[in-house]
Design a protein around this motif. Structure first.
Motif, PDB file in Angstrom:
ATOM      1  N   TYR A   1     -10.723   2.367   3.959  1.00 13.50           N
ATOM      2  CA  TYR A   1     -10.542   3.820   3.888  1.00 13.50           C
ATOM      3  C   TYR A   1     -10.981   4.420   2.561  1.00 13.50           C
ATOM      4  CZ  TYR A   1      -5.867   3.020   1.697  1.00 13.50           C
ATOM      5  OH  TYR A   1      -4.817   2.638   0.895  1.00 13.50           O
ATOM      6  N   GLN A   2     -11.326   3.568   1.604  1.00 13.75           N
ATOM      7  CA  GLN A   2     -11.815   4.087   0.324  1.00 13.75           C
ATOM      8  C   GLN A   2     -13.338   4.088   0.227  1.00 13.75           C
ATOM      9  OE1 GLN A   2      -9.804   1.646  -2.581  1.00 13.75           O
ATOM     10  NE2 GLN A   2      -7.902   2.814  -2.464  1.00 13.75           N
ATOM     11  N   ASP A   3     -13.979   3.148   0.903  1.00 17.96           N
ATOM     12  CA  ASP A   3     -15.440   3.014   0.831  1.00 17.96           C
ATOM     13  C   ASP A   3     -16.046   3.494   2.145  1.00 17.96           C
ATOM     14  OD1 ASP A   3     -18.076   2.311   0.554  1.00 17.96           O
ATOM     15  OD2 ASP A   3     -17.729   0.153   0.316  1.00 17.96           O
ATOM     16  N   ARG A   4     -16.400   4.763   2.210  1.00 18.73           N
ATOM     17  CA  ARG A   4     -16.892   5.329   3.472  1.00 18.73           C
ATOM     18  C   ARG A   4     -18.252   4.767   3.864  1.00 18.73           C
ATOM     19  NH1 ARG A   4     -12.784   6.115   5.918  1.00 18.73           N
ATOM     20  NH2 ARG A   4     -14.001   7.209   7.506  1.00 18.73           N
TER      21      ARG A   4
ATOM     22  N   TYR B   1     -17.586   1.465   5.313  1.00 20.70           N
ATOM     23  CA  TYR B   1     -16.989   1.644   6.641  1.00 20.70           C
ATOM     24  C   TYR B   1     -18.074   1.942   7.678  1.00 20.70           C
ATOM     25  CZ  TYR B   1     -13.911   3.398  10.319  1.00 20.70           C
ATOM     26  OH  TYR B   1     -13.254   3.583  11.521  1.00 20.70           O
TER      27      TYR B   1
ATOM     28  N   ARG C   1       2.413   3.047  -3.184  1.00 20.00           N
ATOM     29  CA  ARG C   1       1.641   3.981  -3.996  1.00 20.00           C
ATOM     30  C   ARG C   1       1.743   5.387  -3.409  1.00 20.00           C
ATOM     31  NH1 ARG C   1      -3.248  -0.331  -3.604  1.00 20.00           N
ATOM     32  NH2 ARG C   1      -2.134  -2.025  -4.650  1.00 20.00           N
TER      33      ARG C   1
ATOM     34  N   GLU D   1      -7.605  -1.443   2.059  1.00 15.29           N
ATOM     35  CA  GLU D   1      -7.936  -0.291   1.228  1.00 15.29           C
ATOM     36  C   GLU D   1      -9.438  -0.043   1.171  1.00 15.29           C
ATOM     37  OE1 GLU D   1      -4.324   0.122  -1.987  1.00 15.29           O
ATOM     38  OE2 GLU D   1      -5.954  -1.266  -2.480  1.00 15.29           O
ATOM     39  N   SER D   2     -10.220  -1.132   1.204  1.00 14.17           N
ATOM     40  CA  SER D   2     -11.676  -0.958   1.129  1.00 14.17           C
ATOM     41  C   SER D   2     -12.199  -0.155   2.309  1.00 14.17           C
ATOM     42  CB  SER D   2     -12.369  -2.323   1.075  1.00 14.17           C
ATOM     43  OG  SER D   2     -12.307  -3.001   2.329  1.00 14.17           O
TER      44      SER D   2
ATOM     45  N   ILE E   1       0.837  -1.206   0.000  1.00 11.90           N
ATOM     46  CA  ILE E   1       0.000   0.000   0.000  1.00 11.90           C
ATOM     47  C   ILE E   1       0.869   1.252   0.000  1.00 11.90           C
ATOM     48  CG2 ILE E   1      -1.655   1.338   1.362  1.00 11.90           C
ATOM     49  CD1 ILE E   1      -2.823  -1.369   2.301  1.00 11.90           C
TER      50      ILE E   1
ATOM     51  N   GLU F   1      -6.422  -5.470  -0.430  1.00 10.02           N
ATOM     52  CA  GLU F   1      -7.759  -5.070  -0.878  1.00 10.02           C
ATOM     53  C   GLU F   1      -8.677  -4.774   0.297  1.00 10.02           C
ATOM     54  OE1 GLU F   1     -11.438  -6.824  -3.638  1.00 10.02           O
ATOM     55  OE2 GLU F   1      -9.561  -7.947  -3.433  1.00 10.02           O
TER      56      GLU F   1
ATOM     57  N   VAL G   1      -1.142   7.708   0.072  1.00 16.17           N
ATOM     58  CA  VAL G   1      -2.014   6.793   0.809  1.00 16.17           C
ATOM     59  C   VAL G   1      -1.987   7.180   2.288  1.00 16.17           C
ATOM     60  CG1 VAL G   1      -1.790   4.881  -0.799  1.00 16.17           C
ATOM     61  CG2 VAL G   1      -0.150   5.089   1.060  1.00 16.17           C
TER      62      VAL G   1
END
Length: 201
Positions: free
Chosen positions: A153-156, A159, A36, A150-151, A33, A147, A39
């Motif tokens: 903190y990317q998919d509020r 979450y 990249r 990351e899901s 992670i 995956e 992040v």
């Protein structure tokens, strides 16, 4: 109070740091992670590293040289410090390997309303699926761990669903009959979870 920037997404790993706790996979996933740009992931690690391999212990301490990436508190953590660590965390790592027992860290996560990343198998995985506590991952493999992390903190919206699931689990346990033993609580939880999982498959 731990000095972590509010813009970071903090993933907590706490307790005895061993191979069975999936620490090696966590470190590999975090490295992937961090490769990249831009992040927000920050590992917050607290516990004894004596039983880690020399390679993992060295890697962990190297990461801790960059506080924006990793904050490490080695050794036994007093209750006050643990409370601060949970309060500062956005998610908790429970990607354990070959661990089929109940986890005090899981219960504390639910108490604090903190989503988890958990191995799909075992009691932890069953409860994670029943209450939607966070993404579950296979017992092996780095890509699935990346995956899952990351899901969160990317998919509020996803979450928020996990936070709600933690509240449901907390309520379920607090609503248990007075005097119920831990064994009785677990039996009730597993039986209910197994029934729910079988009907949803």
């Amino acid at each position: 109070e731990l000095g972590i920037d509010d813009t970071r997404f903090v993933l907590l790993a706490v307790g005895e740091l061993t191979a069975r706790k999936g620490i090696s996979r966590l470190l590999d996933a975090a490295a992937g992670i961090w490769s990249r740009e831009h992040v927000p992931l920050c590992l917050l690690v607290g516990g004894s590293s004596d039983r880690l391999s020399l390679s993992d212990r060295t890697t962990l301490r190297q990461h801790a040289r960059t506080p924006a990436r990793c904050l490490l508190f080695e050794g036994f953590q007093p209750t006050d410090r643990l409370k601060l660590m949970f309060a500062a965390s956005d998610a908790v790592w429970l990607g354990y390997e070959g661990f089929n027992e109940m986890s005090g860290t899981l219960m504390q996560s639910a108490e604090m309303g903190t989503p988890i990343v958990a191995t799909a198998g075992g009691l932890i995985g069953v409860l994670a699926k029943k209450y939607h506590l966070g993404p579950t991952i296979p017992a092996r493999g780095v890509a699935s761990a990346v995956e899952a992390i990351e899901s969160l903190y990317q998919d509020r919206a996803g979450y928020a669903k996990c936070v709600h699931g933690c509240a449901e689990m907390k309520q379920a346990y607090s609503a248990a009959p007075f005097g119920a033993t831990i064994a009785e609580l677990l039996t009730r939880a597993v039986t209910g979870a197994a029934a729910r999982c079988s009907t949803s498959d």
